[in-house]
Design a protein around this motif. Structure first.
Motif, PDB file in Angstrom:
ATOM      1  N   LEU A  49      10.196 -83.628 -57.511  1.00 18.00           N
ATOM      2  CA  LEU A  49       9.121 -82.943 -56.796  1.00 18.00           C
ATOM      3  C   LEU A  49       8.072 -83.933 -56.299  1.00 18.00           C
ATOM      4  N   ARG A  50       7.806 -84.981 -57.081  1.00 22.26           N
ATOM      5  CA  ARG A  50       6.865 -85.997 -56.611  1.00 22.26           C
ATOM      6  C   ARG A  50       7.391 -86.669 -55.343  1.00 22.26           C
ATOM      7  N   ILE A  51       8.669 -86.965 -55.331  1.00 21.91           N
ATOM      8  CA  ILE A  51       9.264 -87.578 -54.146  1.00 21.91           C
ATOM      9  C   ILE A  51       9.120 -86.650 -52.947  1.00 21.91           C
ATOM     10  N   ALA A  52       9.397 -85.375 -53.151  1.00 13.27           N
ATOM     11  CA  ALA A  52       9.268 -84.423 -52.050  1.00 13.27           C
ATOM     12  C   ALA A  52       7.827 -84.333 -51.567  1.00 13.27           C
ATOM     13  N   GLN A  53       6.871 -84.303 -52.502  1.00 12.78           N
ATOM     14  CA  GLN A  53       5.453 -84.196 -52.137  1.00 12.78           C
ATOM     15  C   GLN A  53       4.955 -85.409 -51.373  1.00 12.78           C
ATOM     16  N   TRP A  89      -2.485 -82.161 -59.693  1.00  9.34           N
ATOM     17  CA  TRP A  89      -1.595 -82.804 -58.729  1.00  9.34           C
ATOM     18  C   TRP A  89      -0.324 -81.983 -58.510  1.00  9.34           C
ATOM     19  N   LEU A  90      -0.280 -80.788 -59.090  1.00 11.06           N
ATOM     20  CA  LEU A  90       0.883 -79.907 -58.974  1.00 11.06           C
ATOM     21  C   LEU A  90       0.592 -78.757 -58.016  1.00 11.06           C
ATOM     22  N   ARG A  91      -0.096 -79.049 -56.924  1.00  7.76           N
ATOM     23  CA  ARG A  91      -0.547 -78.006 -56.000  1.00  7.76           C
ATOM     24  C   ARG A  91       0.602 -77.405 -55.199  1.00  7.76           C
ATOM     25  N   TYR A  92       1.554 -78.231 -54.833  1.00  4.24           N
ATOM     26  CA  TYR A  92       2.727 -77.766 -54.082  1.00  4.24           C
ATOM     27  C   TYR A  92       2.335 -76.992 -52.820  1.00  4.24           C
ATOM     28  N   ARG A  93       1.325 -77.483 -52.099  1.00  4.50           N
ATOM     29  CA  ARG A  93       0.972 -76.860 -50.829  1.00  4.50           C
ATOM     30  C   ARG A  93       1.999 -77.243 -49.759  1.00  4.50           C
ATOM     31  N   ASP A 129      -0.021 -91.905 -54.732  1.00  2.31           N
ATOM     32  CA  ASP A 129       0.721 -90.685 -55.064  1.00  2.31           C
ATOM     33  C   ASP A 129      -0.232 -89.572 -55.468  1.00  2.31           C
ATOM     34  N   TRP A 130      -1.183 -89.901 -56.352  1.00  2.78           N
ATOM     35  CA  TRP A 130      -2.121 -88.873 -56.803  1.00  2.78           C
ATOM     36  C   TRP A 130      -2.919 -88.298 -55.635  1.00  2.78           C
ATOM     37  N   ALA A 131      -3.414 -89.156 -54.777  1.00  2.00           N
ATOM     38  CA  ALA A 131      -4.229 -88.686 -53.655  1.00  2.00           C
ATOM     39  C   ALA A 131      -3.423 -87.796 -52.723  1.00  2.00           C
ATOM     40  N   ALA A 132      -2.175 -88.179 -52.438  1.00  2.00           N
ATOM     41  CA  ALA A 132      -1.348 -87.371 -51.553  1.00  2.00           C
ATOM     42  C   ALA A 132      -1.059 -86.001 -52.159  1.00  2.00           C
ATOM     43  N   THR A 135       5.123 -79.263 -40.878  1.00  3.42           N
ATOM     44  CA  THR A 135       6.272 -78.459 -40.457  1.00  3.42           C
ATOM     45  C   THR A 135       7.583 -79.223 -40.469  1.00  3.42           C
ATOM     46  N   ALA A 136       7.605 -80.409 -39.878  1.00  2.00           N
ATOM     47  CA  ALA A 136       8.861 -81.154 -39.801  1.00  2.00           C
ATOM     48  C   ALA A 136       9.357 -81.553 -41.193  1.00  2.00           C
ATOM     49  N   GLN A 137       8.441 -82.011 -42.030  1.00  2.00           N
ATOM     50  CA  GLN A 137       8.840 -82.412 -43.375  1.00  2.00           C
ATOM     51  C   GLN A 137       9.268 -81.206 -44.199  1.00  2.00           C
ATOM     52  N   ALA A 138       8.552 -80.093 -44.063  1.00  2.00           N
ATOM     53  CA  ALA A 138       8.923 -78.880 -44.795  1.00  2.00           C
ATOM     54  C   ALA A 138      10.326 -78.438 -44.406  1.00  2.00           C
ATOM     55  N   GLY A 139      10.630 -78.518 -43.124  1.00  2.00           N
ATOM     56  CA  GLY A 139      11.961 -78.136 -42.679  1.00  2.00           C
ATOM     57  C   GLY A 139      13.036 -79.044 -43.232  1.00  2.00           C
TER      58      GLY A 139
END
Length: 712
Positions: free
Chosen positions: A143-147, A28-32, A495-498, A36-40
């Motif tokens: 990081l979980r919140i960000a993901q 679950w630590l893939r950090y892909r 959370d895990w699935a996302a 685009t909008a969220q990444a920005g």
């Protein structure tokens, strides 16, 4: 440090590339890269990482934040100064953190505070704690919140773990065979340790820290005494050094007869002074090498294991002797309550309660009794264990099984978060209504008393760690519920699935997960049936088995099907196991009109003609449940097929193939059990029911001697 961060930036760019093959190693630590909008948005809220303290664990937190945020945004996030969007991390030892007036006094050693605050007029996010490990846990939460939300704006989180001990139990043998393991060999390469430390050990520690797990028992509860020899202590020391910055302490399962087997004594009697002295010397030897060694897990007088009962001593006698040996070093003893013996004619589900409840208050204060979630053995559905709530003066920790010994091994998609939530939210009625199993676990029996939970690990050397992509969810869910036993299984699944599959795939994946446990109950053992498994390895159906040496190893012992009905009478007219629960539950479970239907056959031998809530007879309802379970797996196949293209091809194909196996084996369970119970009951199938394609004799003849999980 800068060299490492440079690698992180490069990795972040690679992770942002679309549709590359994955094998599940990243968990679950893939950090892909986020959309685009969220990444920005996250990029503007995470411009730099700032810290004043130089501590190994805080360094890990900083590196993790850089790694994760760079991957999620596709932009470099490295050390910097306090500017708009900076993330400031540290403990109250940092003057910058101390000056913020955050509520650190309420969060203990492992808790953390996340806040969006202004520092020197700059918009920042703070990760603050009382200790470095709290900072690391807070970094993972950020990081979980960000993901999962794609934003770090307006954060206000204050959290701390509700349980002190949050442990994995590895049933790993020293030859690297894993008992009840379906994900390859043991991670621990004892032959190469301590000279070679596999980098995967660090990845293991990182994954556990990300979900708050703070301890690991390295070896099988059916322990070899050799783990206590000096050469192995040196190997354990190396693992402890790797795990320490991640907040993980090591424990070992100790064999009670070790003083005889490796110590040269004639006895292991816990009241013999020579035995006590041997264990004290052994503890001193271990702690001299590993000062933060956690202590011992003990399986005693169960399934042939040695224990204090061999000397007519009690479990408390054995546990307290070991507790005295580790007490000077701050160590603990976890004493398992999983006990049953063939020489006792008592109903197997009663034995743990009968042996342990009278010992309430007699254990040393650095002993915690480890109780399985149910009174038999990790069955697809059991009532909660009656010991929960029945030992108010004794710390109890719950033991659950993450590896699915009784639920299809690695190939069946079964999310266990819902099962564990069902147990944790069960009302014990002890001492009063509304006292749940979770309350029993997380409310110390006295100030400072031990609290905890343990999960039998499903981790091995497979690249995906757990044998299948979806079995990772059970490792993850265990960590989340260990941190907060009142957590919500659906939220955890979401959370895990996302984090594991991406936000687009999470929406259809979560309903599959949430229905999967009930599906396996239906196609294996509905309505309170249990332990209908083939001999030894617990793979496939075997409700007809009646030839094993112990009565309570035979499925016929548990279902007692005959011409009149099916189920085990545990009311006052039978074994009266129901009486071990609080009086209100004892009455409910003993009343055939009040007992929940999903536990009916656990507590009652019911007539095939009993009228069920659906209006069907018990015989009709049993068949309908088997059919419903198979239909649910078929539906899961369709739901998974519909998201092709939304997840990477490699993992998609693996799950599709595993679901095909699950569908085939669900049908096998359904057909074999219906054929057998029809034969035993002498009843025809209801109109419209598809008959099994073969008679019961066909299914009885199936042999799978090389199924994993039982022997080598």
């Amino acid at each position: 440090m800068l060299k490492w961060l440079g690698w992180v930036v490069l990795a972040g760019a690679l992770w942002a590339a679309p549709a590359r093959a994955e094998d599940g190693y990243d968990l679950w630590l893939r950090y892909r890269s986020l959309p685009t909008a969220q990444a920005g948005a996250v990029a503007t809220q995470a411009t730099a990482i700032v810290r004043d303290e130089r501590d190994p664990t805080i360094e890990l937190a900083a590196v993790e934040l850089a790694r994760g945020l760079s991957g999620l945004t596709g932009r470099a996030v490295a050390d910097g100064t306090v500017t708009d969007g900076a993330i400031v991390i540290g403990t109250a030892k940092s003057a910058r953190i101390a000056g913020l007036g955050l509520p650190l006094q309420s969060i203990g050693r492992e808790g953390f505070v996340l806040r969006s605050v202004a520092i020197d007029g700059k918009r920042t996010t703070v990760v603050a704690a009382n200790s470095p490990i709290g900072v690391l846990y807070g970094a993972f939460r950020l990081l979980r919140i960000a993901q999962t939300t794609g934003s770090l704006a307006n954060i206000s989180v204050t959290d701390r773990p509700k349980l002190g001990l949050r442990l994995l139990n590895h049933w790993d043998n020293l030859d690297r065979y894993v008992e009840r393991g379906y994900a390859g060999r043991s991670l621990w390469d004892w032959q190469k340790l301590p000279g070679f430390a596999d980098p995967r050990y660090t990845d293991y520690a990182r994954a556990n820290a990300s979900i708050g797990i703070n301890g690991t028992v390295l070896n099988n509860v059916n322990a070899s005494a050799d783990i206590l020899k000096p050469e192995f202590i040196g190997k354990i020391e190396t693992l402890a050094g790797i795990f320490r910055p991640w907040g993980i302490r090591v424990y070992v399962s100790a064999r009670f007869s070790a003083p005889i087997e490796i110590g040269g004594l004639k006895t292991a009697d816990p009241l013999d002074p020579q035995v006590a002295a041997w264990w004290k010397t052994k503890a001193d030897e271990i702690y001299a090498r590993i000062p933060d060694f956690g202590g011992f897990l003990i399986k005693a007088n169960s399934e042939g294991q040695p224990g204090p009962g061999d000397y007519q001593r009690s479990h408390a006698d054995g546990a307290n002797m070991l507790a005295a040996a580790v007490r000077p070093h701050g160590g603990i003893v976890m004493w398992r309550a999983f006990v049953y013996a063939s020489e006792k004619p008592e109903d197997r589900v009663r034995q743990a309660y009968s042996e342990f409840a009278p010992l309430d208050g007699k254990f040393a204060d650095n002993v915690i009794v480890q109780v399985k979630n149910g009174p038999i053995d990790f069955q697809p559905r059991e009532p909660f264990h009656p010991l929960f709530g029945a030992m108010p003066r004794t710390p109890l920790m719950m033991e659950v099984q993450i590896t699915k010994e009784y639920m299809g091994f690695a190939t069946h998609l079964v999310y266990l978060g819902t099962m564990w939530q069902e147990v944790l939210r069960s009302d014990t009625y002890r001492p009063r209504k509304g006292t749940t199993v979770a309350d029993v676990l997380d409310r110390p029996v006295r100030p400072g008393a031990l609290t905890g939970i343990a999960g039998v690990s499903n981790i091995g050397t497979d690249r995906n760690w757990s044998g299948s992509q979806f079995d990772q969810a059970n490792w993850y869910a265990f960590g989340r519920l260990a941190w907060n036993p009142d957590g919500d299984a659906r939220e955890i699944a979401r959370d895990w699935a996302a984090m594991t599959w991406g936000a687009a795939a999470a929406e259809p994946v979560v309903p599959m997960m949430m229905r999967s446990h009930e599906a396996v109950v239906d196609y294996m053992m509905p309505l309170g049936l249990n332990h209908l498994f083939a001999t030894g390895h617990h793979y496939g159906p075997g409700p007809w088995v009646d030839d094993l040496a112990r009565a309570d190893w035979n499925p016929v012992y548990f279902h007692k099907a005959d011409r009149n009905g099916i189920g085990f009478d545990r009311t006052p007219t039978g074994s009266d196991a129901a009486a071990q629960y609080a009086p209100v539950l004892a009455r409910r479970f003993s009343d055939p009109k009040a007992v929940p239907e999903n536990l009916l056959l656990w507590f009652h031998h019911a007539s095939w003609d009993r009228r069920m809530e659906s209006g069907r007879t018990l015989w009709e309802e049993l068949i309908a449940r088997y059919d419903r379970g198979v239909a649910e797996v078929t539906a899961m196949q369709g739901q998974w097929a519909a998201i092709e293209g939304q997840v990477d091809a490699q993992r998609f194909a693996e799950v599709r193939q595993f679901l095909a196996i699950q569908r085939q084996e669900a049908q096998w369970w359904r057909d074999a059990c219906i054929a057998y119970f029809a034969e035993v009951s002498g009843r025809p199938l209801p109109a419209g029911v598809t008959p099994p394609p073969h008679p019961a004799s066909y299914y009885k003849a199936i042999r799978t001697p090389w199924a994993p999980g039982n022997g080598k």
